[in-house]
Design a protein around this motif. Sequence first.
Motif, short mmCIF file in Angstrom:
data_model
loop_
_atom_site.label_atom_id
_atom_site.label_comp_id
_atom_site.label_asym_id
_atom_site.label_seq_id
_atom_site.Cartn_x
_atom_site.Cartn_y
_atom_site.Cartn_z
N ASP A 11 -55.29 38.75 51.59
CA ASP A 11 -54.76 38.43 50.28
C ASP A 11 -53.47 37.64 50.43
OD1 ASP A 11 -56.63 39.87 48.66
OD2 ASP A 11 -55.67 41.71 49.37
N HIS A 12 -53.29 36.64 49.56
CA HIS A 12 -52.04 35.89 49.56
C HIS A 12 -50.93 36.82 49.05
CE1 HIS A 12 -49.03 32.83 48.99
NE2 HIS A 12 -49.85 31.94 49.53
N PRO A 13 -49.79 36.87 49.72
CA PRO A 13 -48.72 37.78 49.29
C PRO A 13 -48.05 37.39 47.97
CG PRO A 13 -47.98 36.44 51.13
CD PRO A 13 -49.44 36.15 50.94
N ARG A 14 -48.17 36.12 47.53
CA ARG A 14 -47.48 35.67 46.32
C ARG A 14 -48.40 35.06 45.27
NH1 ARG A 14 -44.01 31.48 47.59
NH2 ARG A 14 -43.40 31.55 45.43
N ILE A 15 -49.56 34.57 45.67
CA ILE A 15 -50.47 33.95 44.72
C ILE A 15 -51.65 34.90 44.53
CG2 ILE A 15 -51.90 31.95 44.19
CD1 ILE A 15 -50.06 30.29 45.98
N HIS A 16 -51.55 35.75 43.54
CA HIS A 16 -52.57 36.75 43.29
C HIS A 16 -53.86 36.06 42.88
CE1 HIS A 16 -49.38 39.63 43.65
NE2 HIS A 16 -48.68 38.91 42.80
N GLY A 17 -54.96 36.50 43.47
CA GLY A 17 -56.25 35.88 43.22
C GLY A 17 -56.61 34.86 44.29
N ASN A 18 -55.71 34.60 45.23
CA ASN A 18 -55.98 33.70 46.34
C ASN A 18 -56.22 34.55 47.58
OD1 ASN A 18 -54.31 31.72 48.63
ND2 ASN A 18 -56.16 31.02 47.62
N TYR A 19 -57.34 34.30 48.26
CA TYR A 19 -57.69 35.12 49.42
C TYR A 19 -58.52 34.29 50.40
CZ TYR A 19 -61.83 35.57 46.48
OH TYR A 19 -62.91 35.31 45.68
N ALA A 20 -58.62 34.80 51.62
CA ALA A 20 -59.38 34.10 52.65
C ALA A 20 -60.08 35.12 53.54
CB ALA A 20 -58.45 33.23 53.50
N PHE A 21 -61.29 34.75 53.97
CA PHE A 21 -62.06 35.57 54.90
C PHE A 21 -61.89 35.02 56.31
CE2 PHE A 21 -64.21 36.04 50.85
CZ PHE A 21 -64.46 37.40 50.80
N VAL A 22 -61.61 35.88 57.28
CA VAL A 22 -61.41 35.45 58.65
C VAL A 22 -61.96 36.51 59.60
CG1 VAL A 22 -59.68 34.82 60.38
CG2 VAL A 22 -59.29 34.24 58.00
N TRP A 23 -62.68 36.05 60.62
CA TRP A 23 -63.10 36.94 61.71
C TRP A 23 -62.00 36.92 62.77
CZ3 TRP A 23 -67.00 40.32 62.05
CH2 TRP A 23 -68.07 40.19 61.15
N ILE A 24 -61.50 38.08 63.16
CA ILE A 24 -60.47 38.18 64.20
C ILE A 24 -60.76 39.39 65.09
CG2 ILE A 24 -58.68 37.07 62.82
CD1 ILE A 24 -57.51 39.81 62.25
N VAL B 61 -60.59 45.21 55.79
CA VAL B 61 -61.76 45.04 56.63
C VAL B 61 -63.00 45.04 55.73
CG1 VAL B 61 -63.15 46.00 58.50
CG2 VAL B 61 -60.65 46.21 58.57
N VAL B 62 -63.80 43.96 55.79
CA VAL B 62 -65.00 43.89 54.95
C VAL B 62 -66.28 43.85 55.78
CG1 VAL B 62 -63.82 42.89 52.96
CG2 VAL B 62 -64.80 41.37 54.69
N ASP B 63 -66.16 43.67 57.09
CA ASP B 63 -67.34 43.71 57.97
C ASP B 63 -66.85 43.93 59.40
OD1 ASP B 63 -69.97 43.65 58.77
OD2 ASP B 63 -70.29 41.52 58.31
N ILE B 64 -67.72 44.49 60.21
CA ILE B 64 -67.39 44.78 61.60
C ILE B 64 -68.56 44.36 62.48
CG2 ILE B 64 -66.81 46.59 63.28
CD1 ILE B 64 -65.70 48.23 60.90
N ASN B 65 -68.23 43.69 63.60
CA ASN B 65 -69.23 43.32 64.60
C ASN B 65 -68.61 43.55 65.97
OD1 ASN B 65 -71.25 42.28 66.15
ND2 ASN B 65 -71.28 40.26 65.19
N GLY B 66 -68.83 44.72 66.54
CA GLY B 66 -68.23 45.08 67.82
C GLY B 66 -66.73 45.21 67.67
N ASP B 67 -65.97 44.44 68.46
CA ASP B 67 -64.50 44.48 68.35
C ASP B 67 -63.97 43.38 67.44
OD1 ASP B 67 -64.96 42.33 70.02
OD2 ASP B 67 -63.35 42.82 71.42
N LYS B 68 -64.88 42.69 66.74
CA LYS B 68 -64.49 41.66 65.78
C LYS B 68 -64.54 42.25 64.37
CE LYS B 68 -64.45 38.01 68.55
NZ LYS B 68 -63.26 37.27 68.86
N LEU B 69 -63.52 41.88 63.58
CA LEU B 69 -63.42 42.35 62.20
C LEU B 69 -63.38 41.15 61.27
CD1 LEU B 69 -60.49 44.92 62.61
CD2 LEU B 69 -62.95 45.39 62.73
N LYS B 70 -64.15 41.23 60.19
CA LYS B 70 -64.00 40.23 59.14
C LYS B 70 -62.99 40.82 58.16
CE LYS B 70 -67.54 38.22 57.07
NZ LYS B 70 -68.64 38.03 56.08
N ILE B 71 -61.88 40.09 58.00
CA ILE B 71 -60.79 40.55 57.15
C ILE B 71 -60.72 39.67 55.90
CG2 ILE B 71 -58.32 41.04 57.00
CD1 ILE B 71 -59.67 42.71 59.13
N LEU B 72 -60.56 40.32 54.77
CA LEU B 72 -60.28 39.63 53.51
C LEU B 72 -58.77 39.68 53.34
CD1 LEU B 72 -60.91 38.49 50.66
CD2 LEU B 72 -61.30 40.84 49.93
#
Length: 165
Positions: free
Chosen positions: A42-55, A29-40
């Motif tokens: 991580d790719h389970p096999r490609i280290h250094g690959n990541y994505a940010f998603v609000w869920i 969790v890298v940010d929070i807005n109410g019941d929404k979380l911004k998650i960073l």
Amino acid sequence: MRKHDHVILKNENDMLTKRGIYKNCRGEVVDINGDKLKILFDHPRIHGNYAFVWINESDVEFDYRASEYADQLTDELLSKTDETKHTSLIEADVHEYDWVELIVEEEKYTKYGVHKGAVGCVIFDDSYDNKWDIAFVKPDGSGEDLAEICVAREDFVIIEHANIQ
């Protein structure tokens, strides 16, 4: 849920799967807005690959809380990251023991005696920054190793997938 909590995705949806993020994917969790979380994520096999998603918070479950030192490292990474360039995870089509062929002629490989058309075997299932550790064999048919080097994914093609179960 708090900032820097590590979480596991418990629900899948089309928006996430199109971005390479699947059930059981881990993130922070890298940010929070109410019941929404911004998650960073991580790719389970490609280290250094990541994505940010609000869920929605309900889509993840708490995994663990890292140390304050780890929190500081994440904050430092975030301060240097353009999140708009990290919205999806790379699809990992390469696996340990796959046979590959080098498709470029570049000095970063030729200095090890590895040239375009060289054939090698992927050594590990994981990669770093989408570079794979490959053991290339001598072209004389002896089966002896020529060189073991890291090769960028765009510089080789898979010629035979491993038949490992």
